[in-house]
Design an enzyme around this catalytic site. Sequence first.
Site, PDB file in Angstrom:
ATOM      1  N   LEU A  25      -0.312   3.146   1.514  1.00  0.00           N
ATOM      2  CA  LEU A  25      -1.748   2.901   1.581  1.00  0.00           C
ATOM      3  C   LEU A  25      -2.323   3.720   2.731  1.00  0.00           C
ATOM      4  CD1 LEU A  25      -3.772   0.862   0.117  1.00  0.00           C
ATOM      5  CD2 LEU A  25      -3.557  -0.516   2.191  1.00  0.00           C
ATOM      6  N   HIS A  26      -3.210   4.659   2.415  1.00  0.00           N
ATOM      7  CA  HIS A  26      -3.718   5.501   3.494  1.00  0.00           C
ATOM      8  C   HIS A  26      -5.130   6.040   3.264  1.00  0.00           C
ATOM      9  CE1 HIS A  26      -2.612   8.636   0.645  1.00  0.00           C
ATOM     10  NE2 HIS A  26      -3.363   9.476   1.347  1.00  0.00           N
ATOM     11  N   ARG A  27      -5.662   5.939   2.056  1.00  0.00           N
ATOM     12  CA  ARG A  27      -6.956   6.569   1.781  1.00  0.00           C
ATOM     13  C   ARG A  27      -8.069   5.923   2.591  1.00  0.00           C
ATOM     14  NH1 ARG A  27      -7.198  10.435  -1.786  1.00  0.00           N
ATOM     15  NH2 ARG A  27      -5.415  10.727  -3.171  1.00  0.00           N
TER      16      ARG A  27
END
Length: 368
Positions: free
Chosen positions: A208-210
Amino acid sequence: MNVLLVAGARPNFMKIAPIYRASLACRSVRCSIVHTGQHYDREMSGTFFEELEIPQPRYSLNAGSGSHAAQTATVMVAFEEVCLKERPDLVLVVGDVNSTLACSIVAKKCGIEVAHVEAGLRSFDLAMPEEINRMVTDAISDHFFVTEESATGNLLKEGKPAARIHEVGHVMVDNLFHQVERLSRQDVARLDGFHLKEKAHPYLFLTLHRPSNVDCRETFGGIAQALNQLAQSRTIFFPVHPRTAKMMQEHGVHLAERVVLLPPLGYREALFLWKDAEAVLTDSGGLQEETTALGIPCVTIRENTERPITVEIGSNVLAGTSPQGILAGFQESLAKKERARVPPLWDGRASERIWKVLTEGEGGANIS
């Protein structure tokens, strides 16, 4: 043929590695790797390149971070010097990062042909910087190497000549199969994830990084709510991106004990964990495709995807970002597992087809 092969960040090297290795079988090709240094990454040591079985980049531009405009401009100035020195016949770019865009523009301004690998992918979401990079790069490219039929359709609608569009498969899958085979010959007991896997069955793997997911407190909180509910019945391994770690602290996001927070992992360490997961939850583009190739159920925590074929064939579920959507998407992904298929040409030979097109004018699927 003198070719410059461009990578901007560590994930790009997973794509160019099989392309470089396949180039060695082409006597007429001299292929040089250019690392723009778009992202500083302390993991990219000599060992990193040894694991990918490619040499250190011939050119390192050390562009560094910054705003999209500043970063793109820095790469353009530095890459122009390389092009003027090398006078290549072709610049080959992959994916959709700022370096992809910057080096394509410079090459065309210098009268050099551009080949785009992963051409034609579209999310139709102009709020994504990557979508702009994809569209502009394709607008000026000379050769389009596509991974799926929808990409071909997008390019044809945009007026690209069919003769320049080549369905070749997926270089990410080339690298994936190569690394899976290498893992099969490795003493995996030495990997950090070995003991984690021993203690957790079944387990999930999460990335998860956006910014759209982690920068907004409400969105991130909803995602965390779904993760904590899933963690009531299974372990979730979560290598935490630096950006995500920062926003977790700023937003006060708390995850359940069974969400095991890990440091950023190298490619092989991550692959060792996710390849045996019950399902993968991600907002990444690449993992949607890699899980498809290995038949692992994938739940994409996004409202759209530029990889629609993964959804169409059943391996990937587009869940959105609400807690209800993520939980429903997880159940749907498990139900679809037995019916999922692998797209045509995702067989580990895309790189060979690319060079066959470039050196012999054939090798990809016929688009006419």
